[in-house]
Design an enzyme around this catalytic site. Structure first.
Site, short mmCIF file in Angstrom:
data_model
loop_
_atom_site.label_atom_id
_atom_site.label_comp_id
_atom_site.label_asym_id
_atom_site.label_seq_id
_atom_site.Cartn_x
_atom_site.Cartn_y
_atom_site.Cartn_z
N GLU A 59 1.72 3.29 3.11
CA GLU A 59 2.28 2.60 4.27
C GLU A 59 3.79 2.43 4.00
OE1 GLU A 59 -0.12 -0.90 4.79
OE2 GLU A 59 -1.97 0.28 4.81
N HIS A 91 0.87 -1.17 0.00
CA HIS A 91 0.00 0.00 0.00
C HIS A 91 0.90 1.22 0.00
CE1 HIS A 91 -3.17 -2.75 1.99
NE2 HIS A 91 -3.42 -2.65 0.71
N GLU A 113 2.14 -5.70 10.53
CA GLU A 113 1.75 -4.29 10.65
C GLU A 113 2.79 -3.65 11.58
OE1 GLU A 113 -0.87 -2.78 9.23
OE2 GLU A 113 -1.88 -4.52 8.35
N HIS A 134 3.33 -3.97 6.36
CA HIS A 134 2.27 -2.97 6.20
C HIS A 134 2.35 -1.95 7.33
CE1 HIS A 134 -0.36 -5.07 3.10
NE2 HIS A 134 0.61 -5.94 3.35
#
Length: 611
Positions: free
Chosen positions: A211, A208, A432, A340
């Site tokens: 990110e 993404h 993440e 991410h």
């Protein structure tokens, strides 16, 4: 004639600022060019070829229609650039029944390097920007903790590979929609080639575009691996000597550029997340999880190497997605992680819920124990994730140990991790790495030190379980043999050299190897709790004349059959409107793309017609 500023909208992003009229086609003014069929063609090629070979072809066309001018002298584009592009892109023209444009005649309008020419595609290769001057006495281990533009990233990766040329190289797995190379830096004792029994590992960042922490972490990691290897760090040397490591810092460089325009500190959730085609890459992969759930109800069905359904190609497939799928096919990856941002937690497959209407439902794979072990390997080495405080970023996951099954967190389809597991041998988790998607530069140093040991620890997990070679009685390797573990409904297959890797947690297992035309061989294997390297388990298969299970044989042969849609998929084809059989010749006199030139009365591009 004198040099003048370029004022053609379709050529506004070329790497130079001035051109000259008449151009190489003897078109005498900007107005003549803008109303020409040649200019209209380069303006619509992006749509005609569905993004293939663009913006390369457009920039190449601009180099002829608006050639570079310096000191009131035209500089022709380089012939070798034209020849390479024609070789790669001619099939795209053939696919839509279009002739190669006459003004891209490599012999006629282009020059050799000895004559003095320029590369119109240099900008796409990540040519270094003017970098700030750094002190010359900096230590070899110096890492600059900053945000890197695309070209700065490419420059750093190339410099790092050059500095560690005996263990590193760079390559591209493909192009983004806007034509940027998807650069990878690889570390291995023999960079550029697969070595027998050496496992393949990959990290992917910036899927993404907004990110960005994962992208920067992988740039820093590349520099760290190079420096520490040269300094003799035993952990790093052992890792690189026994592993082939691939780092892809930015899978979505187009989205990153959009996010970067907002600037660091902007914690947006939308701008730059998707690609230039407005596609979310982590929703763009084939949904094989639904098929896995269907197969799970069938006795004896395998939940691995599931083929891509033909219907998948009817939708919009991003070139970045296709590049990853081709990459997975070309290298026998064993372990992977995608980095991410937006939370601080480690998730693992499945990411799509067992029940489509349940947004948060625990949905384990057959390898649940191994995936939890992999996720904990990253989480437990991270000082913040392992912190028991609930009043912090990621505090909601403290009671779970900082890890969670993806579908139990939130369910979505078309994810990359599920695709890795269900289509290939590769196990992939999602990390993440922080609640801020685009943090300020002063935060990057701390973020690197929080993640460094986790990144290393997770890479070392590629050596858990078993590995070996499957061969016949003469020692010839057997490709695509299946390695099965009793009680786990998921097989891995051997690579081209007959070698395999099967990630497994500690325990005792019954392992079997089988291949088309060979008898099955079974072995009992025990993996001790403290064992941190893969146990060697080889198999020698004997030929048989009758295959005992026809259904199994068919599934093994079809795993990557010659009609696989990924190999045969033509990204230039028009899927929405299949051609009617028996259509009239009048309806087919002009190809479908001819309507793009309907505004031209006298000068329609007959030179694009093959007949």
């Amino acid at each position: 004639a004198k040099c003048v500023d370029i004022s053609l909208s379709s050529c506004s992003d070329v790497a130079y600022t001035q051109t000259m009229y008449p151009n190489l086609l003897d078109q005498k003014s900007r107005q003549v060019i803008e109303y020409s069929s040649e200019y209209i063609l380069i303006s619509v090629l992006h749509n005609l070829l569905q993004g293939e070979c663009n913006p390369d072809l457009r920039l190449l066309g601009c180099s002829v229609l608006a050639p570079q001018c310096e000191k009131d002298k035209v500089i022709k584009p380089c012939r070798h650039v034209c020849e390479n592009l024609k070789k790669n892109c001619l099939p795209a023209f053939d696919a839509i029944d279009m002739a190669w444009p006459y003004f891209l005649d490599c012999d006629r309008f282009f020059a050799g390097e000895e004559e003095g020419c320029f590369d119109p595609l240099a900008k796409l290769r990540g040519e270094p920007e003017v970098e700030e001057d750094l002190p010359s006495d900096l230590p070899a281990t110096f890492i600059q903790f900053k945000h890197h533009s695309y070209s700065q990233m490419v420059s750093i990766l190339k410099k790092t590979a050059s500095r560690c040329s005996n263990i590193a190289t760079t390559y591209s797995i493909g192009r983004s929609f806007e034509g940027k190379d998807l650069f990878v830096i690889e570390f291995s004792t023999k960079p550029g080639r697969h070595e027998l029994l050496k496992p393949e590992f990959k990290y992917i960042g910036n899927m993404h575009g907004n990110e960005v922490v994962g992208k920067e972490l992988l740039i820093y990691l590349a520099q760290y691996l190079c420096s520490e290897y040269l300094l003799g760090n035993p952990r790093i040397q052992n890792l690189i000597n026994n592993t082939r490591i691939h780092l892809l810092p930015s899978l979505n460089p187009d989205g990153y550029e959009l996010a970067a325009e907002e600037g660091a500190g902007y914690n947006g959730w939308v701008i730059g997340r998707q690609t230039a085609q407005n596609l979310d890459l982590n929703r763009n992969f084939p949904d094989l999880t639904s098929e896995a759930y269907r197969r799970a109800e069938i006795r004896g069905a395998r939940l691995d190497h599931i083929p891509i359904p033909q219907s998948y190609w009817w939708g919009k497939v991003a070139p970045e997605t296709k590049a990853v799928m081709k990459w997975l096919r070309s290298i026998p990856f064993v372990l992977s992680a995608s980095l991410h941002g937006g939370e601080l937690v480690v998730t693992y497959p499945y990411d799509y819920s067992r029940h489509p209407l349940e947004e948060k439902m625990f949905s384990p794979t057959p390898d649940e124990k191994m995936f939890k072990m992999l996720a904990k390997a990253y989480a437990d080495a991270h000082p913040v994730i392992s912190d028991r405080s609930e009043l912090r970023c990621g505090g909601n996951f403290v009671k779970r140990g900082g890890i969670i099954n993806g579908a139990e967190w939130y369910s979505f389809t078309g994810g990359m991790a599920d695709f890795n597991y269900l289509h290939t041998n590769c196990f992939e988790i999602t990390v993440e790495v922080g609640c801020e998607k685009f943090p300020l530069e002063e935060e990057l140093f701390t973020i690197w030190h929080e993640n460094r040991d986790s990144l290393l620890n997770y890479m070392e997990m590629v050596h858990r379980g078993i590995k070996g070679i499957v061969s016949d009685k003469f020692g010839n390797p057997i490709k695509n043999a299946r390695i099965s573990v009793r009680g786990i409904q998921h097989d891995v297959t051997t690579a081209a050299d007959g070698d395999y890797w099967r990630l497994l947690p500690p325990g005792t297992y019954i392992i079997s190897a089988q291949a088309v035309g060979y008898s099955r061989v079974m072995k009992r294997v025990t993996l001790p709790t403290k064992m941190k390297r893969a146990g060697r388990v080889d198999f020698v298969l004997r030929p048989v004349e009758v295959w005992p299970n026809k259904l199994l044989r068919r599934s093994m042969e079809d795993a990557y059959n010659p009609y696989d849609p990924l190999e045969l998929f033509d990204p230039h084809a028009q899927h929405a409107q299949p051609e009617l059989r028996g259509g009239s010749m009048q309806a087919r006199e002009k190809p479908w793309w001819w309507s793009y030139f309907s505004s031209l009365d006298l000068h329609k591009p007959l030179w694009l017609l093959k007949q």
